[in-house]
Design an enzyme around this catalytic site. Structure first.
Site, PDB file in Angstrom:
ATOM      1  N   GLU A 333       6.840 -11.406   5.698  1.00 26.49           N
ATOM      2  CA  GLU A 333       6.542 -12.756   5.205  1.00 26.49           C
ATOM      3  C   GLU A 333       7.339 -11.355   3.495  1.00 26.49           C
ATOM      4  O   GLU A 333       6.718 -12.571   2.867  1.00 26.49           O
ATOM      5  CB  GLU A 333       4.651 -11.649   5.015  1.00 26.49           C
ATOM      6  CG  GLU A 333       4.120 -11.643   6.098  1.00 26.49           C
ATOM      7  CD  GLU A 333       2.382 -10.664   5.585  1.00 26.49           C
ATOM      8  OE1 GLU A 333       1.971 -11.890   6.436  1.00 26.49           O
ATOM      9  OE2 GLU A 333       2.904 -10.028   4.977  1.00 26.49           O
TER      10      GLU A 333
HETATM   11  C1  TNX Z   1       0.380  -9.521   8.061  1.00 21.58           C
HETATM   12  S1  TNX Z   1       1.508  -8.457  10.102  1.00 21.58           S
HETATM   13  C2  TNX Z   1       0.870  -8.759   7.826  1.00 21.58           C
HETATM   14  C3  TNX Z   1       0.239  -7.604   7.544  1.00 21.58           C
HETATM   15  C4  TNX Z   1      -1.420  -6.972   7.025  1.00 21.58           C
HETATM   16  C5  TNX Z   1      -2.073  -8.031   7.962  1.00 21.58           C
HETATM   17  C6  TNX Z   1      -3.209  -7.874   8.561  1.00 21.58           C
HETATM   18  C7  TNX Z   1       2.690  -7.817   9.341  1.00 21.58           C
HETATM   19  C8  TNX Z   1       4.032  -7.758   9.965  1.00 21.58           C
HETATM   20  N1  TNX Z   1       2.181  -7.900   7.926  1.00 21.58           N
HETATM   21  O1  TNX Z   1       1.011  -7.365   6.340  1.00 21.58           O
HETATM   22  O2  TNX Z   1      -1.347  -6.528   6.243  1.00 21.58           O
HETATM   23  O3  TNX Z   1      -1.063  -9.068   8.507  1.00 21.58           O
HETATM   24  O4  TNX Z   1      -3.840  -8.229   9.598  1.00 21.58           O
END
Ligand code: TNX
Length: 524
Positions: A333
């Site tokens: 992300e």
């Molecule tokens: C996505 S999945 C994220 C996390 C969050 C989560 C909550 C991923 C690699 N990153 O930063 O905590 O969703 O469900």
């Protein structure tokens, strides 16, 4: 590349072949050599035959380890059995009783074992201490549920006759705990590890940093923990592990043949680090600490040399604390980092990880950069969502990069069970017990097959969880379902068989005071 990693990958390939062998007794309808019902085991073993005869553990029973290799498994078993039976259970070099023999001849990889119970005793055979330990977890489930109690219980302690041969489908079966959004103490982490060990989980991934908190002391950058560790989601209390605390976690996991994988999330999810050191920011100004739950807004300054000096220090210190082959660098992300900067950044970080003798693990976005084949990418985007997620995983497979399958819409333990679940989130899916279990890591994505998959992982993100019992409620019964997908042969996969076996874990969780969710899909 580390020898352990090479071995893990080689055994993954070997197990791919073996997994096509028929699996027995995944449900009680499977014919057995004896009419007694098959014991209900999770994960279901490769083959299981019920035999006649019953062995009883008494005050005179010994745990016998013909060679030192079996000692770790033996002391774990002794600890567990002494607590609930109250028997002395001495560990001896010879004699009859519960024999843990690591002299080999099983030939099913490091984690393979054979277990047989007759009226004369219990015999577990394996090629390694690790194999014995996995076998001990099976023996545990052959005993009455009250064996899980932390206080002395009345017997009898009977184990009925059985012959089991078992080994894992995938080399990696992981549990991830986010200690950054909310902090969990060493004691709580140990309990989380211990519960997972019962289901043959062999990797424990600690998400040690995020926007809301930095949780590991780094000696060369002390403000990361001292300042960056103060905060947590919603202004809740923070915390961090000293390096001694962290070593204690690693040692505790090692005793259970579990590899700890430390994650420092980069280049995004870094507000806690950026707030701790102004010089890490492109504009030289430290942002305020963050206690909300947005993602993707922060970024390390990928063009500054200090960023890589910082990561070199952090990774060097982490590598020193890490006996396992992997350092996890996050990579997810990174919405505030330009793609070309991101790609360059991942390449540079991979070099640093290699410099300290480790392989890089990251979320699947890292497969969008040029990464080498010893790196491992974790698939997490829900298949039902963006194209991006499946494309990254396919791309990794095409380039010979192994994948860990942790699809958010099946494997995320922070997804709600139903719309009414008081904890958790629902952005990926509503994940009841069946949805967590009913998927195949090698069939989820076109172009990602058995040989591309290193294993599975069940992450628990803790934006909405603050206590151990909340973690347990979200992880049980789903975590054992993911562990079974990673361990048991694909041919044994059956919701109806699994449903009745997982139901039998309920009384064990009650005895061990595990705060599990009584899913109406399971006949607890
Ligand atoms: C996505 S999945 C994220 C996390 C969050 C989560 C909550 C991923 C690699 N990153 O930063 O905590 O969703 O469900």
């Amino acid at each position: 590349m580390s020898r352990r990693l090479t071995a893990a990958l080689a055994s993954a390939a070997l197990l791919t072949l073996s997994a096509t062998l028929p699996a027995a007794a995944q449900s009680s309808s499977t014919p057995t050599r004896h009419s007694a019902p098959a014991p209900k085991l999770v994960p279901v073993p490769v083959s299981l035959h019920v035999t006649s005869g019953t062995y009883q553990i008494t005050a005179k029973t010994k745990i016998v380890v013909p060679s030192g290799t079996g000692l770790r498994a033996a002391s774990y078993l002794a600890g567990l059995l002494r607590r609930s039976t109250g028997f002395p259970l001495p560990i001896a070099r010879e004699g009859a009783g519960i024999v843990l023999d690591a002299s080999g001849g099983v030939g099913q990889g490091d984690e393979g074992y054979r277990l047989s119970v007759t009226s004369d005793g219990v015999l577990i055979n394996a090629d390694t201490g690790e194999g014995l330990f996995r076998g001990v977890q099976t023996l545990r489930q052959l005993l009455p549920a009250k064996v899980e109690s932390h206080a002395k219980q009345a017997g009898p302690w009977k184990v009925s006759g059985v012959e089991i041969e078992d080994y894992p489908r995938f080399a990696y079966r992981g549990a991830m705990l986010d200690v950054a959004r909310h902090f969990f103490s060493v004691k709580q982490v140990k309990r989380y590890i211990d519960l997972a060990a019962a289901y043959k989980v062999n990797a424990f991934h600690l998400h040690l940093s995020d926007d809301q908190g930095w949780r590991i002391a780094i000696k060369s950058w002390p403000r990361l923990a001292k300042f960056g560790g103060r905060t947590a989601v919603d202004g809740d209390p923070g915390g961090y592990y000293t390096q001694a605390d962290y070593r204690e976690i690693v040692k505790y996991a090692q005793k259970r043949f579990i590899t700890v994988i430390p994650e420092i999330d980069t280049p995004s999810h870094t507000n806690a680090a950026l707030a701790s050191y102004a010089k890490l920011n492109c504009d030289g100004k430290a942002p305020k600490p963050y206690t909300g739950t947005d993602v993707g807004f922060s970024s390390l300054c990928t063009g500054k040399d200090i960023t890589y000096e910082f990561l070199d220090d952090v990774i060097r210190e982490l590598a020193k604390l890490t006996p396992g082959p992997y350092i996890h660098i996050g990579g997810d992300e990174a919405h505030s980092t330009k793609q070309k900067d991101y790609t360059k950044f991942i390449g540079k970080v991979q070099k640093i990880v290699h410099k300290y003798g480790k392989s890089m693990m990251g979320w699947e976005e890292i497969a969008g950069a040029k990464i080498s084949q010893d790196s491992v990418a974790a698939h997490w985007n829900p298949v039902t969502g963006t194209q991006e997620g499946t494309e990254l995983a396919r791309n990794a497979a095409k380039n010979g990069v192994k994948l860990i399958m942790a699809p958010a819409d099946h494997a995320y333990l922070d997804m709600k069970y139903t719309h009414k679940t008081p904890l958790g989130q629902d952005w990926a899916a509503i994940v009841e017990a069946r949805r967590a279990y009913d998927w195949d890591p090698a069939k989820l994505i076109t172009g990602v097959g058995e040989g591309d998959v290193l294993g599975v992982e069940a992450p628990i993100w803790t934006e909405t969880m603050k206590t151990l019992s909340e973690l347990e409620y979200m992880a049980y019964p789903r975590l054992p379902g993911i562990a079974e997908i990673g361990w048991s042969p694909a041919s044994s996969h059956s919701w109806s068989g699994y449903r009745s076996r997982i139901a039998a874990q309920g009384p064990r969780w009650v005895a061990g005071s595990v705060s599990f969710y009584r899913s109406p899909q399971i006949p607890f």
